[in-house]
Scaffold this active site. Structure first.
Site, PDB file in Angstrom:
ATOM      1  N   SER A  99       0.787  -1.227   0.000  1.00  0.00           N
ATOM      2  CA  SER A  99       0.000   0.000   0.000  1.00  0.00           C
ATOM      3  C   SER A  99       0.823   1.282   0.000  1.00  0.00           C
ATOM      4  CB  SER A  99      -0.937   0.013   1.203  1.00  0.00           C
ATOM      5  OG  SER A  99      -0.208  -0.008   2.425  1.00  0.00           O
TER       6      SER A  99
ATOM      7  N   HIS B 247      -5.467  -4.130  -1.203  1.00  0.00           N
ATOM      8  CA  HIS B 247      -5.365  -3.085  -2.223  1.00  0.00           C
ATOM      9  C   HIS B 247      -5.406  -3.656  -3.640  1.00  0.00           C
ATOM     10  CE1 HIS B 247      -4.671   0.484   0.274  1.00  0.00           C
ATOM     11  NE2 HIS B 247      -4.140  -0.381   1.131  1.00  0.00           N
TER      12      HIS B 247
ATOM     13  N   LYS C 194     -12.457  -1.061   0.736  1.00  0.00           N
ATOM     14  CA  LYS C 194     -11.704  -0.267  -0.230  1.00  0.00           C
ATOM     15  C   LYS C 194     -12.448  -0.267  -1.571  1.00  0.00           C
ATOM     16  CE  LYS C 194      -7.220  -0.528   2.067  1.00  0.00           C
ATOM     17  NZ  LYS C 194      -7.726  -0.992   3.373  1.00  0.00           N
TER      18      LYS C 194
END
Length: 431
Positions: A219, A247, A278
């Site tokens: 990340s 991610h 996310k």
């Protein structure tokens, strides 16, 4: 006094945010008895002062709009382009997800007030777990309140003092903390260094289980673990593989199916932990997906799972719709990839150093100096761009950066505006 607080807070001309800040300020002025508390307050006050002096104090900007490609904040005069959110597919304010969430509240209520194994498991929770397994091509899935919780539960649940865990040096803090909770022998290899990983595997051949633990997409750096090579080593030394794909789920690899799919090794990864917070709608919740026996054991022994409330039904329903949208149409994923290529290509042409994988939507602009990174962040906000500077201890000393995160919510014009703002800031601050 209470009457003074009541008088001020009850006035209609105070907005909710202002009233909260006022109350916070009044509370901070209270004097507490007790020498122990005074000692702690003085110690921590000095630490905070040192952080501010180093230019690494993290101010929280307050957003006053839905999470989107552009937002309003209490510091900005108008809307600013948001390039620091994990809203990779632009689904945070998606109309279909909001409708699914609203319908769920009406049908199933707000929450469950229970852990899963007592009376907190609904048909929707099981449906989402099956949906995730189908999406990732895994055997089974277990939901958690967050991926941090999933990472806190997995290692202690599976590994004992007879085992070894081998971790990438730049793994996320949640992986590190999860590993600390287990009794396995711990080894760390240099970031993405396959030779170093192999040495660790050779040293641990006497162990019952050898687990390789890595982020899929890192990340802070935007680089990607070489899972194809990791799989080769795992098979050579009879190890298992854990991947944190927070991610990448929904926004990286073919169909958004993450780093295992990117390398074509979906059936070779034993555990994939990831998040619903996310790309997949951005609310909350996490999961652990993989080998059915590992998932089954987590239901029996994972403490964050056993002792945390079940994810709220509305979040489950919204997340289900998010997975459906990703599977039905790749338009958002395609736009994200186009924005990523444009930003990385044009920024490098303008003389900036951008780290990471060229296909990754996390595109760190490397600065070096922590104080300068903070100054750039403030200047960018003045130019209508919301980005954040990251420095030690989040990243190594001397490697401060502005982490840019592209989104499908951005237009081509938005990305070009971002690039031009960086060029202006570079000239203004002479970096």
């Amino acid at each position: 006094s209470y009457s003074f607080c009541t008088l001020l807070l009850g006035r209609s001309n105070h907005q909710p945010y202002q009233r909260t800040m006022l109350l916070s300020g009044l509370r901070s002025q209270r004097r507490f008895a007790g020498k122990g508390r005074d000692i702690v307050k003085n110690i921590i006050a000095k630490e905070i002062a040192d952080i501010k002096a180093a230019g690494t104090f993290k101010n929280e900007r307050v957003i006053t709009s839905p999470q989107a490609g552009s937002v309003t904040t209490t510091e900005s005069k108008g809307a600013v382009l948001n390039f620091c959110s994990n809203n990779y597919l632009g689904l945070c304010n998606n109309a279909e997800i909001k409708k699914a969430t609203s319908d769920s509240v009406n049908e199933r209520g707000f929450g469950l007030s229970s852990v899963r194994f007592i009376c907190g498991t609904t048909d929707m929770h099981k449906e989402l777990e099956h949906k995730i397994s189908d999406f990732l091509g895994t055997e089974d899935t277990i939901l958690y309140p967050s991926c941090f919780d999933a990472n806190a539960g997995i290692f202690e649940c599976i590994l004992t003092k007879e085992d070894a865990v081998i971790s990438d040096a730049l793994n996320h803090a949640s992986i590190i903390d999860g590993i600390r909770l287990c009794k396995a022998e711990r080894h760390r290899y240099a970031h993405l260094d396959m030779n170093a990983l192999e040495e660790c595997l050779q040293k641990t051949q006497d162990k019952r289980i050898r687990m390789i633990a890595t982020d899929g997409v890192f990340s802070m750096d935007g680089d990607v673990a070489p899972l194809d090579k990791i799989v080769e080593l795992a098979e050579k030394y009879d190890a298992i593989i854990f991947v944190d794909d927070c991610h990448a789920t929904g926004n990286f690899g073919p169909g958004g199916k993450g780093t295992p799919a990117y390398f074509g090794v979906q059936d070779k990864i034993d555990v994939v932990n990831s998040t619903l917070g996310k790309a997949m709608g951005g609310a909350s919740g996490g999961f652990s997906s993989g080998v059915s026996e590992i998932v089954a054991l987590q239901r029996q022994r994972s403490r964050p799972y056993l002792f945390s409330n079940a994810i709220a039904p509305m979040v489950v329903k919204g997340s289900l719709r998010a997975f459906e949208l990703v599977q039905e149409d790749t338009t958002s994923l395609d736009r994200l990839q186009e924005n990523t290529r444009l930003f990385r290509t044009e920024m490098k042409a303008a003389g900036f150093t951008i780290s990471g994988n060229d296909e990754c939507a996390i595109a760190p602009v490397m600065i070096g100096d922590a104080a300068l990174a903070s100054q750039i962040s403030e200047r960018m906000l003045e130019l209508g761009i919301y980005v954040v500077g990251f420095s030690y201890p989040v990243v190594p000393k001397g490697e401060a950066r502005i982490r840019v995160q592209l989104s499908a919510a951005h237009s081509t014009d938005d990305v070009e505006t971002l690039i031009n703002a960086f060029i202006v800031a570079k000239k203004d601050l002479a970096f």
